[in-house]
Design a protein around this motif. Structure first.
Motif, PDB file in Angstrom:
ATOM      1  N   THR A  56     -62.079 -92.232  35.187  1.00  0.00           N
ATOM      2  CA  THR A  56     -60.719 -92.777  35.137  1.00  0.00           C
ATOM      3  C   THR A  56     -59.751 -91.800  34.492  1.00  0.00           C
ATOM      4  O   THR A  56     -58.676 -91.511  35.033  1.00  0.00           O
ATOM      5  CB  THR A  56     -60.711 -94.101  34.351  1.00  0.00           C
ATOM      6  N   ILE A  60     -56.645 -89.773  36.179  1.00  0.00           N
ATOM      7  CA  ILE A  60     -55.277 -89.896  35.666  1.00  0.00           C
ATOM      8  C   ILE A  60     -54.713 -88.522  35.329  1.00  0.00           C
ATOM      9  O   ILE A  60     -53.550 -88.217  35.629  1.00  0.00           O
ATOM     10  CB  ILE A  60     -55.264 -90.818  34.431  1.00  0.00           C
ATOM     11  N   SER A 110     -45.203 -92.236  39.941  1.00  0.00           N
ATOM     12  CA  SER A 110     -44.994 -93.240  38.892  1.00  0.00           C
ATOM     13  C   SER A 110     -43.597 -93.839  38.956  1.00  0.00           C
ATOM     14  O   SER A 110     -42.622 -93.150  39.285  1.00  0.00           O
ATOM     15  CB  SER A 110     -45.219 -92.618  37.508  1.00  0.00           C
ATOM     16  N   SER A 156     -50.855 -96.107  36.456  1.00  0.00           N
ATOM     17  CA  SER A 156     -52.086 -95.815  35.712  1.00  0.00           C
ATOM     18  C   SER A 156     -52.823 -97.092  35.328  1.00  0.00           C
ATOM     19  O   SER A 156     -54.032 -97.059  35.073  1.00  0.00           O
ATOM     20  CB  SER A 156     -51.757 -95.001  34.457  1.00  0.00           C
ATOM     21  N   GLN A 506     -51.401-101.036  30.237  1.00  0.00           N
ATOM     22  CA  GLN A 506     -52.797-100.586  30.217  1.00  0.00           C
ATOM     23  C   GLN A 506     -53.584-101.293  29.117  1.00  0.00           C
ATOM     24  O   GLN A 506     -54.733-101.704  29.323  1.00  0.00           O
ATOM     25  CB  GLN A 506     -52.864 -99.069  30.007  1.00  0.00           C
TER      26      GLN A 506
END
Length: 589
Positions: A56, A60, A110, A156, A506
């Motif tokens: 992950t 990212i 983003s 994210s 997150q």
């Protein structure tokens, strides 16, 4: 309840409070939480630090590098030009095409970067059309957030959910697995904003910082006569800013020598200081310090007299190192060679701007040489609403960078290579090509997000290791006994949305997902359906302006806190309904 479960729940409660009240930065809270799990013995160092080596975090990192490069190619400038050509002078047409364009771009870049780019474009169009900027800015931010559930890389948060799913024994999320829910959310959300949401907003007009400066402050020339108490002192020691709220814009010596007003310049008899400040302060200083006050100058005269100086409005971006610091503490003028003439903080003009701690979305009126203004923008600290424009790459280089991005995604989508390998390969190709400066890209990457996510991955491990997820799952199972599974989906959705308002998306997903999966397993339901619910809900950040994309439009749009709640509440409830209808269809319970 065991001792370890009690420790984990207590630490999580403290973390939620810290996230909510922002006593320290979110990534520092996450780092402290991870270390607390190790010190308390809940996790071994290897278990706690595993997040930094996870697929992950590597994915990212690769995506952050690629999207940072992509943002410097000029691709968005091309989109904005085409958008302006297609809309002409119609505000309604511009609104719809802008939201559609932003939604498409935010599915792959983003939402923060997309919003930051489009704000100057939107304000320029609003002024040209003589339409309030508030008509476009909130729809801009909301459209960028609505695209969060279209693809795995849209935010994210989706990557965090995907990584936690793997840790909990489920396959990772596919690139467009969320799209059957995300696309209806995006399309219906845009329709809602265009037809209903804007009608809920009070009519407000965007006032530029320059306009407010002209209305509330004055420019004057102070001549230091013989015997002035300022003569022989440096500009810092004169305390013109602290004691009189006066901003020195230029120093003229011997009639033909223009000095830049740096703090270490020593003032002399006969110097002429061009200053800006309240009218009463100009009169007061005239009577107290043996200076002569000439007739008021004009703001435009400052740049006209010096062709190498420009005056622009600048939007403070989330990655700026100035956030949380005042202009005085940051030694803004000395460090950057640029003068701050005015400041809009949280949508309102402030007088003693040197003492205000800056926040995301603040707008400053800056005066300085074009090269130094451009440097500020290139550093990622500001996005200029006026000149100068960001330099974009030549077309060939931009095309090569865009090709690297697309090829990397296609390799991951068609599973020619694992997605983390594909995006890191794309980032490597971009940086190794020599067509972009790695130092510039490293400076602009949002490293805080990498630290936050890597640390928050330890939450799931701690809840599993201690058994806290199973205990909370049993509580939920008991409460939901005899109810339809859709009630569980609704409860998980609302809990995630509630937590994502005061804390990062997150972090909210990392807290709720282990609980949701444990509850699903104990109720003999499909845990993947609950994981997708968490992913959708964690990006449902419409109720407050605390999401970075919303913070950036908060000041320039002249919005109030309640505006986001008024427009965002019906939108959030609509997304809940879509989730309740579609999640069981595509991920049967």
């Amino acid at each position: 309840m065991t001792f370890e479960i009690g420790i984990v729940l207590a630490l999580l409660a403290i973390a939620v409070l810290c996230f909510s009240f922002e006593w320290v930065a979110a990534e520092i809270v996450a780092l402290g939480l991870m270390l607390a799990f190790v010190i308390s013995g809940v996790l071994s160092p290897e278990q706690a630090f595993a997040g930094f080596a996870s697929d992950t975090v590597m994915m990212i990192l690769g995506l952050l590098l690629m999207t940072t490069v992509l943002s410097r190619t000029g691709l968005m400038e091309v989109v904005s030009r085409q958008l302006l050509r297609a809309t002409g002078q119609s505000p309604t047409r511009f609104l719809w095409l802008m939201m559609i364009s932003v939604g498409f771009l935010s599915a792959f870049v983003s939402n923060t970067a997309t919003t930051a780019f489009f704000i100057p474009v939107v304000l320029a169009v609003a002024r040209r059309m003589k339409t309030p900027g508030a008509m476009f800015l909130l729809p801009l931010a909301f459209a960028s957030i609505l695209a969060s559930s279209v693809s795995l890389i849209a935010t994210s948060t989706n990557l965090v959910v995907s990584g936690l799913m793997q840790n909990l024994g489920m396959p990772a999320m596919d690139m467009f697995e969320l799209a059957p829910v995300g696309l209806p959310i995006l399309l219906l959300g845009i329709v809602y904003i265009g037809l209903i949401g804007l009608r809920l907003l009070p009519k407000r007009h965007y006032t530029s910082v320059e306009d407010e400066l002209k209305e509330g402050k004055y420019l004057g020339e102070l001549v230091l006569t013989e015997g002035s108490s300022f003569a022989g002192k440096t500009l810092v020691d004169s305390r013109l800013g602290e004691d009189y709220d006066l901003n020195v814009l230029r120093i003229v010596r011997n009639k033909d020598q223009n000095l830049r007003p740096r703090g270490n310049v020593t003032l002399r008899d006969g110097d002429v200081l061009l200053v800006e400040g309240p009218h009463d302060a100009l009169l007061r200083i005239k009577d107290m310090h043996a200076v002569q006050l000439k007739a008021d100058a004009k703001l435009s005269a400052l740049s006209e007299a010096d062709p190498d100086t420009k005056i622009v409005e600048a939007l403070l971006l989330p990655k700026s190192t100035l956030i949380g610091r005042s202009l005085k503490d940051a030694r803004f003028r000395d460090r950057f060679g640029v003068i701050a003439l005015g400041l809009q903080h949280k949508g309102r003009a402030v007088r003693k701007m040197s003492q205000v701690n800056l926040a995301v979305g603040d707008v400053l009126l800056l005066q300085g040489p074009p090269g130094e203004l451009a440097t500020l923008q290139d550093m990622g600290a500001f996005r200029m609403i006026g000149e100068p424009e960001t330099k974009s790459m030549p077309a060939l280089r931009a095309g090569l960078m865009a090709a690297c991005f697309i090829i990397a995604l296609l390799i991951g989508i068609f599973k020619i290579a694992p997605l983390p390998v594909a995006v890191l390969g794309g980032a490597f190709a971009m940086l190794a090509s020599g067509l972009v400066s790695p130092e510039v890209i490293y400076r602009e990457v949002e490293w805080k997000a990498v630290i936050l996510i890597a640390c928050m991955l330890s939450v799931g491990a701690a809840m599993q290791a201690s058994g806290a997820d199973q205990l909370i799952g049993q509580w939920i199972n008991h409460l939901a006994s005899g109810l339809s599974p859709r009630w569980l989906i609704a409860g998980i959705f609302l809990l995630t949305v509630a937590l994502s308002q005061p804390m990062s998306n997150q972090a909210a997903a990392a807290l709720v997902l282990p609980i949701a999966v444990a509850a699903a397993v104990q109720m003999d339901l499909n845990p993947r359906a609950l994981a997708m619910t968490v992913a959708v809900a964690a990006s449902c950040s419409f109720l407050t302006p605390l999401e970075p994309a919303c913070l950036m439009v908060y000041g320039p749009g002249g919005y109030r806190f309640r505006d986001f709640f008024l427009v965002g509440l019906p939108l959030s409830l609509g997304i809940l309904v879509i989730t309740l209808v579609l999640i069981p269809v595509f991920w049967p319970l």
